[in-house]
Design an enzyme around this catalytic site. Structure first.
Site, PDB file in Angstrom:
ATOM      1  NE  ARG A   1      -3.381  -2.961   0.283  1.00 65.09           N
ATOM      2  CZ  ARG A   1      -3.868  -3.606   1.413  1.00 65.09           C
ATOM      3  NH1 ARG A   1      -2.957  -3.844   2.389  1.00 65.09           N
ATOM      4  NH2 ARG A   1      -4.946  -4.349   0.982  1.00 65.09           N
TER       5      ARG A   1
ATOM      6  CG  ASP B   1      -3.172  -6.018  -1.282  1.00 67.25           C
ATOM      7  OD1 ASP B   1      -4.089  -5.874  -1.763  1.00 67.25           O
ATOM      8  OD2 ASP B   1      -2.833  -6.574  -0.170  1.00 67.25           O
TER       9      ASP B   1
ATOM     10  CG  HIS C   1      -6.128  -8.656  -1.950  1.00 64.69           C
ATOM     11  ND1 HIS C   1      -6.536  -7.480  -1.643  1.00 64.69           N
ATOM     12  CD2 HIS C   1      -6.368  -9.529  -1.177  1.00 64.69           C
ATOM     13  CE1 HIS C   1      -7.248  -7.829  -0.660  1.00 64.69           C
ATOM     14  NE2 HIS C   1      -7.413  -8.780  -0.163  1.00 64.69           N
TER      15      HIS C   1
ATOM     16  CD  GLU D   1      -9.978  -8.581   2.769  1.00 65.68           C
ATOM     17  OE1 GLU D   1     -10.323  -8.078   3.697  1.00 65.68           O
ATOM     18  OE2 GLU D   1      -8.799  -8.075   2.048  1.00 65.68           O
TER      19      GLU D   1
ATOM     20  CD1 TRP E   1      -7.704 -13.433   7.533  1.00 65.57           C
ATOM     21  CD2 TRP E   1      -8.602 -11.475   8.121  1.00 65.57           C
ATOM     22  NE1 TRP E   1      -8.571 -13.178   6.534  1.00 65.57           N
ATOM     23  CE2 TRP E   1      -9.045 -11.831   7.008  1.00 65.57           C
ATOM     24  CE3 TRP E   1      -9.013 -10.234   8.609  1.00 65.57           C
ATOM     25  CZ2 TRP E   1     -10.059 -11.218   6.223  1.00 65.57           C
ATOM     26  CZ3 TRP E   1      -9.884  -9.479   8.083  1.00 65.57           C
ATOM     27  CH2 TRP E   1     -10.460  -9.908   6.793  1.00 65.57           C
TER      28      TRP E   1
ATOM     29  CE1 TYR F   1      -5.628  -6.921   9.836  1.00 61.24           C
ATOM     30  CE2 TYR F   1      -5.343  -8.605  11.725  1.00 61.24           C
ATOM     31  CZ  TYR F   1      -5.649  -8.420  10.280  1.00 61.24           C
ATOM     32  OH  TYR F   1      -5.712  -9.157   9.281  1.00 61.24           O
TER      33      TYR F   1
ATOM     34  CG  ASP G   1      -4.913  -1.899  10.428  1.00 56.98           C
ATOM     35  OD1 ASP G   1      -5.133  -2.569  11.437  1.00 56.98           O
ATOM     36  OD2 ASP G   1      -5.423  -1.993   9.114  1.00 56.98           O
TER      37      ASP G   1
ATOM     38  CB  THR H   1       1.047   0.549   5.286  1.00 54.54           C
ATOM     39  OG1 THR H   1       1.280  -0.023   3.914  1.00 54.54           O
ATOM     40  CG2 THR H   1       2.046  -0.243   6.101  1.00 54.54           C
TER      41      THR H   1
END
Length: 709
Positions: A179, A208, A282, A346, A412, A437, A439, A488
């Site tokens: 990111r 990603d 991704h 995802e 996760w 996490y 973030d 990030t």
């Protein structure tokens, strides 16, 4: 807290009480608290006396052994953090007095993997271990005992004995360089800081949707195209590069030469790097570079800049698997560790569902649904990795449709994935959201840091339980350990990565290393200030640990967005402004699914002026059909308004502030709105009227004042 008993027998006491005494039987040396060591060692016992370290103290080791590297690392650390010179010396005799000695012991270490012993007596300091890893960790502990502190001619260390080894073999951080690209120099610095916490795994998120960061020589467009993007928002779109006549791109990538250097640097500090190459989702950056990798009929014209989950998937053609085998061959040549991370998370299946070709392939393969197709994809990649003596690890979605035979699961979505994997006899690593996490913000209302809306404090990280109660003892053996993901999206700068990582990494390190019975939050707090002093010496930009509202803030009638309450808790983010291009940017707390704020307990008895400072940020979020649920209160003017309602969001409209003065990309203080004083305290609700979700109007601050103040 591990309880320590102090034994003190003096003949004088017994003479006074009983008229005489006899010499007591020898007793074990007094156990002691683990000074300011983080993570706390398994066993620490105090002894009598002290050892004084001076610049003339030789650091002895057997030439060519792991002790030499540990000795030189200790000397370098002391020079960097205390300006204190130590003298590595292979010629010093092992049993000499007045030395620091690093020595390998024969045979298996009784302390297990990474274990070491540290003995400080008035005669000498000895660090011993069965392998170089243990000697390294012993050197880190000895460094901690000698820091923090100002430069001095000598350091007096109390005599003690430490026997230490870690609770878990996987003690990690995940750093997202996809990111936002961090420099190779920063990656090496970050590795150094990890080592000083006895962390041993860097999970490196290199791929990603928003960027492909690893040079693959067979496929150069992965980085020449996939490594660059135009940042979101009108400010970046207007930043034209004169060389191309197009908006300036942002990004970067790591050359294979740089990666080899980083991997070697990590190995010297006993850290294994686990690279992550995302599949089958991704995939946007890779498909932008090589469109043939995508599902037929879909296009990715450029590397995207939105956050969230894209529907872009890789196709399941043989040519695509050949592509991944080529990529992974180069990846394995760069990263010699046991594990290769393949993501697997995802992967929205809409493109596969809508593709006649892929549906035909599924029927041919006898696969009943898209989860089964992802399982087929992961199985096929795992077989290739296993043929090269590597192991596959992926996020817990790889459980769906059937887990590959030898796969390890990184859990996760809470801990359920780890429990399911361990119950089935598979290894697992705990990395649950939101508990670990990084973030998420570290502190409360007085810390306007960008990040996710949850507050995950040092204390909450420290109190995370890495032994799921649902597992039996034999199943717990499959929990390899834990790590904290550092995604990030909201960490634009390297300094921000530091701020979000430390000191929470210290809490994580103790959870991963120290025995469960040695962990105690109150005791950790007493040791943390010394660790922060080490951060200061190392130049780490860490987050303060006490950010509660102080008295001044509590008494003020001005509140920033982080000090306001959200009207809902759907998708709360602390977002950085997209302007200016260089320098500091404002940060706003907002629920992007419902931009609405509550000023709780406003004293309106004397207030007559209400001033709002507002801004706007691009809506650069891929959230699928959820975007349709975002409310759009109807504006009365083309630019919209900020409405202020009394006591609830459906209450009396107290004021309306037109947004016409705030159409630029900078913060704007709207003209004050006049309000009639009201008795007592009231909640105020703030809602923006608007026609579209993009941009998101945000509050920077709200201030109440009496006329003339």
């Amino acid at each position: 807290m591990h309880q320590y008993k102090l034994f003190a027998l003096t003949c004088g006491v017994f003479l006074a009480l009983a008229g005489g005494c006899k010499r007591p039987e020898p007793v074990a040396p007094a156990p002691a608290k683990p000074a300011a060591i983080i993570p706390a060692p398994r066993e620490l016992t105090a002894a009598d006396g002290q050892f004084v370290v001076t610049a003339d103290t030789p650091v002895s080791f057997e030439s060519g052994s792991g002790g030499e590297a540990a000795a030189r690392y200790l000397a370098d650390l002391m020079q960097r953090t205390r300006g204190f010179a130590l003298r590595p010396d292979a010629s010093a005799k092992p049993d000499a007095n007045g030395i620091i000695r690093f020595e390998l012991t024969a045979g298996e270490s009784r302390d297990g993997q990474d274990g070491y012993s540290l003995s400080i007596s008035p005669q000498r300091i000895v660090v011993s271990a069965a392998d170089s890893r243990g000697l390294f960790y012993g050197a880190v502990t000895l460094w901690q005992l000698m820091t923090p502190g100002a430069a001095a001619d000598s350091i007096a260390l109390p005599a003690l004995a430490i026997n230490d080894s870690p609770r878990f073999r996987w003690r990690g951080l995940m750093l997202d360089s996809a990111r936002h690209f961090q420099s190779p120099q920063f990656i090496k610095q970050f590795i150094d800081w990890m080592a000083l916490h006895k962390l041993n795994v860097l999970h490196w998120h290199l791929v990603d949707d928003q960027g492909w960061r690893l040079e693959i020589k067979k496929y150069p467009k992965l980085t020449s195209v996939g490594g660059w993007r135009v940042p979101a928002g009108p400010v970046a779109a207007a930043d034209i590069d004169p060389a191309t006549g197009k908006p300036r791109v942002y990004g970067g990538f790591y050359t294979q030469e740089e990666v080899r250097d980083i991997v070697a640097y990590a190995a010297e500090r006993h850290i294994v790097i686990v690279p992550e190459i995302e599949m089958p989702g991704h995939a946007s950056a890779a498909v932008a570079a090589y469109p043939e990798l995508g599902v037929a009929g879909t296009k990715v014209p450029q590397v995207p800049a939105d956050w969230g989950v894209y529907s872009t998937l890789f196709n399941v053609d043989d040519a695509t698997f050949s592509f991944f085998e080529d990529v992974l061959t180069e990846v394995m040549a760069l990263f010699p560790g046991e594990y290769i991370h393949v993501g697997g998370d995802e992967a929205v299946k809409d493109e596969w569902k809508g593709s006649p070709k892929i549906q035909a392939q599924m029927r041919k393969l006898g696969i009943k649904d898209e989860h089964g197709l992802q399982s087929y994809f992961i199985h096929r990649i795992e077989k290739f990795l296993n043929q090269h003596q590597r192991r596959l690890i992926g996020w817990d979605e790889i459980l769906e449709g059937g887990l590959a035979p030898n796969a390890t699961v990184m859990s996760w979505r809470g801990i359920d994935g780890a429990v399911a994997a361990a119950t089935a006899g598979h290894d697992a690593v705990l990395a649950p959201q939101p508990a670990l996490y990084f973030d998420n913000r570290q502190n409360g209302p007085n810390d306007p840091s960008p990040g996710r809306g949850w507050v995950i404090s040092v204390e909450s990280v420290y109190k995370f339980d890495p032994a799921p109660a649902a597992l039996q003892p034999d199943q717990l053996k499959h929990i390899l350990g834990l790590q904290a993901p550092i995604f990030t999206e909201h960490m634009r700068t390297e300094q921000r990565v530091e701020y979000m990582t430390f000191p929470r990494a210290a809490a994580l390190a103790e959870v991963a290393w120290s025995p469960a019975e040695r962990r105690d939050w109150a005791d950790f707090q007493t040791r943390l200030p010394a660790q922060l002093g080490r951060y200061d010496a190392l130049g780490i930009h860490y987050a303060p640990t006490d950010m509660a509202l102080n008295a001044a803030a509590a008494g003020s009638q001005r509140r920033n967005s982080h000090q306001l309450n959200m009207c809902s808790d759907k998708l709360v983010l602390s977002l950085t402004d997209d302007a200016p291009l260089q320098g500091e940017r404002a940060v706003f707390l907002v629920d992007i699914m419902n931009p609405c704020w509550i000023y709780q307990g406003a004293d309106l008895s004397k207030a007559s002026d209400l001033t709002a400072v507002v801004g706007q940020v691009p809506f650069n979020f891929q959230i699928g059909n959820d975007v349709k649920g975002i409310p759009l209160p109807k504006p009365q003017t083309p630019e919209g308004e900020l409405e202020v309602r009394l006591d609830s969001c459906e209450g009396e409209k107290l004021a309306t502030l037109p947004l016409a003065p705030a159409t630029s990309q900078t913060l704007t203080s709207l003209p004050p709105a006049k309000i009639a004083p009201r008795a007592g305290q009231h909640d105020l609700c703030f809602i923006f009227t608007r026609k579209t979700v993009d941009p998101i109007w945000v509050i920077d601050s709200i201030e109440l004042a009496a006329t003339g103040e």
